[in-house]
Design a protein around this motif. Structure first.
Motif, short mmCIF file in Angstrom:
data_model
loop_
_atom_site.label_atom_id
_atom_site.label_comp_id
_atom_site.label_asym_id
_atom_site.label_seq_id
_atom_site.Cartn_x
_atom_site.Cartn_y
_atom_site.Cartn_z
N LYS A 46 28.19 48.67 43.94
CA LYS A 46 28.22 47.33 43.33
C LYS A 46 29.29 47.25 42.24
O LYS A 46 30.06 46.29 42.17
CB LYS A 46 26.85 46.97 42.76
N GLY A 50 31.56 45.27 44.38
CA GLY A 50 30.81 44.00 44.43
C GLY A 50 29.89 43.90 45.63
O GLY A 50 29.09 42.97 45.73
N LEU A 283 35.53 42.79 45.43
CA LEU A 283 35.36 41.69 44.47
C LEU A 283 36.31 41.85 43.29
O LEU A 283 36.83 40.87 42.75
CB LEU A 283 33.91 41.65 43.99
N ARG A 284 36.58 43.12 42.91
CA ARG A 284 37.48 43.36 41.76
C ARG A 284 38.91 42.94 42.10
O ARG A 284 39.63 42.45 41.23
CB ARG A 284 37.43 44.83 41.34
N GLU A 287 38.86 39.11 41.83
CA GLU A 287 38.78 38.65 40.43
C GLU A 287 40.13 38.84 39.72
O GLU A 287 40.54 37.99 38.93
CB GLU A 287 37.67 39.41 39.70
N ASN A 302 33.56 33.86 47.33
CA ASN A 302 33.44 35.24 47.79
C ASN A 302 32.13 35.44 48.56
O ASN A 302 31.10 34.86 48.20
CB ASN A 302 33.45 36.20 46.60
N GLN A 305 29.65 40.28 48.71
CA GLN A 305 28.32 40.74 48.30
C GLN A 305 27.39 40.85 49.50
O GLN A 305 26.60 41.77 49.60
CB GLN A 305 27.64 39.78 47.33
#
Ligand code: COA
Length: 352
Positions: A46, A50, A283-284, A287, A302, A305
């Motif tokens: 996570k 993400g 996700l990073r 972002e 997104n 997840q």
């Protein structure tokens, strides 16, 4: 005015949800073992990616990428208010083709029931995570030049069969999931200069080719499959290999420049764009792209997840996910930016 437009969209994910907690107990047959098989954990996955869960096909050897593509295609055709018989071209983007050759588009054509002597053109494209934007550029050009009138673009992947379910493969294995997305593209009469596919650009840098690759075989060698696929000392070749940090840095840098190029060349501002739908690899990464390209964060969508990285499927899958959630509405304008193995990358601006 006639523009090439997305006439319908669809997606499909298998029912089986594999959480981060369950993943570490899976063996290569996707059975949940009593003993942990891979040293990883929910917190690491996570925090670094993400990802919370991904979808896997049933472990009964019954699903190929063309099967997942078929479900997504049927949904897209229904959404477009058309039928498979109307298609004159299929473009299939995947890095997990059903077999080495022929390409997967012809298998999908048969499964759609439109094979035969009058069958439509079938293309397979190999741009991995960038497949959807590359395919959209092809479809846009085909429609605008009148070569084809109704094109089915599919991105579909069965990743779960070709991952290394041991600590050796954990950096890659935790990232990927199975899924499919599809779009029907055709000409649309419109008075709105901002409707349809407004912009596409695609790029590649072959210097990064081996930073994310899956060999399985090497045709230059005799024999071209030169290892024992069941021998752990030899069989790394049948699993994806990744220089994660280099991929990460290149993804952020090229996606930021690509977003800026798309906005500049289409002569648009963020006022004109409803949603930013980036490829879903990490996700990073997304972002960072939002931050450096100065994208309004509330416009970024997104789904990593829920689904992990589904490669060529991520863009239509994400749009469809948020359409079903009531967020993305008919006529919304989307900027989509992708990055993948090759390295390949690109952007597209289109209405849905
Ligand atoms: N679970 C637990 N630990 C893990 C792990 C996992 N699944 N994968 C790697 N690690 C370990 C590493 O072995 C390393 O341990 P060490 O410090 O003892 O050597 C540590 O975690 C840090 O690894 P590192 O590779 O530096 O982590 P990172 O922050 O770069 O994140 C990725 C790794 C793979 C998540 C990240 O590099 C990434 O997302 N890269 C891009 C991937 C991508 O987008 N691929 C698809 C492109 S389209």
């Amino acid at each position: 005015m006639v523009r090439a437009s997305i006439l319908g969209l669809g997606s499909y994910v298998p029912d089986r949800i594999v959480t981060n907690d369950e993943l570490r107990f899976l063996n290569e047959k996707h059975e949940v073992c009593a003993e942990q098989q891979t040293e990883t954990n929910d917190e690491w996955i996570k925090a670094r990616t993400g990802i919370e869960q991904r979808r896997y096909v049933p472990n009964d050897s019954g699903f190929a990428s063309s099967d997942l593509g078929l479900f997504a295609a049927k949904n897209a055709l229904e959404d477009a208010g058309t039928t498979a018989k109307e298609l004159d071209c299929i473009i299939f983007a995947t890095l997990s083709p059903d077999i080495h050759f022929p390409g997967t588009a012809v298998f999908l054509q048969s499964k759609l029931g439109i094979d035969g002597e009058t069958g439509c053109a079938c293309f397979d494209i190999r741009q991995q995570c960038s497949g959807f934007v590359y395919g959209l550029q092809m479809a846009d050009a085909f429609v605008r030049t009148g070569i084809y009138k109704k094109i089915l673009l599919v991105g579909a992947e069965v990743h779960s069969h070709s991952l290394d379910y041991t600590t050796r493969g954990r950096d890659v294995m935790v990232l990927f999931g199975d899924g499919a997305g599809a779009a029907v593209i055709g000409p649309k009469e419109t008075d709105d200069a901002k409707e349809g596919i407004l912009h596409t650009h695609c790029q590649a840098d072959g210097a990064g080719a081996m930073d994310l690759h899956l060999k399985v075989f090497e045709i230059a060698k005799l024999p071209y499959v030169y290892y024992d696929a069941n021998d752990r000392e030899q069989n790394q070749i049948k699993y994806p290999q990744m220089n994660g940090k280099k991929v990460f840095l290149n993804a952020v840098r090229n996606m930021v420049v690509s977003v800026q190029r798309a906005m500049r060349e289409a002569n648009l501002t963020w006022e004109d764009i409803d949603w930013f739908v980036p490829h879903q690899a990490n996700l990073r990464i997304n972002e960072a792209v939002v931050q450096y390209a100065e994208i309004p964060p509330e416009k970024a969508l997104n789904t990593i997840q829920f689904y992990g990285n589904t490669t060529a499927a991520t863009v239509p899958l994400t749009i469809d996910h948020y359409r079903k959630a009531g967020k993305v509405k008919k006529g919304d304008r989307i900027l989509s930016t992708v990055f993948g193995a090759g390295f390949t990358w690109g952007s597209a601006i289109f209405t849905v």
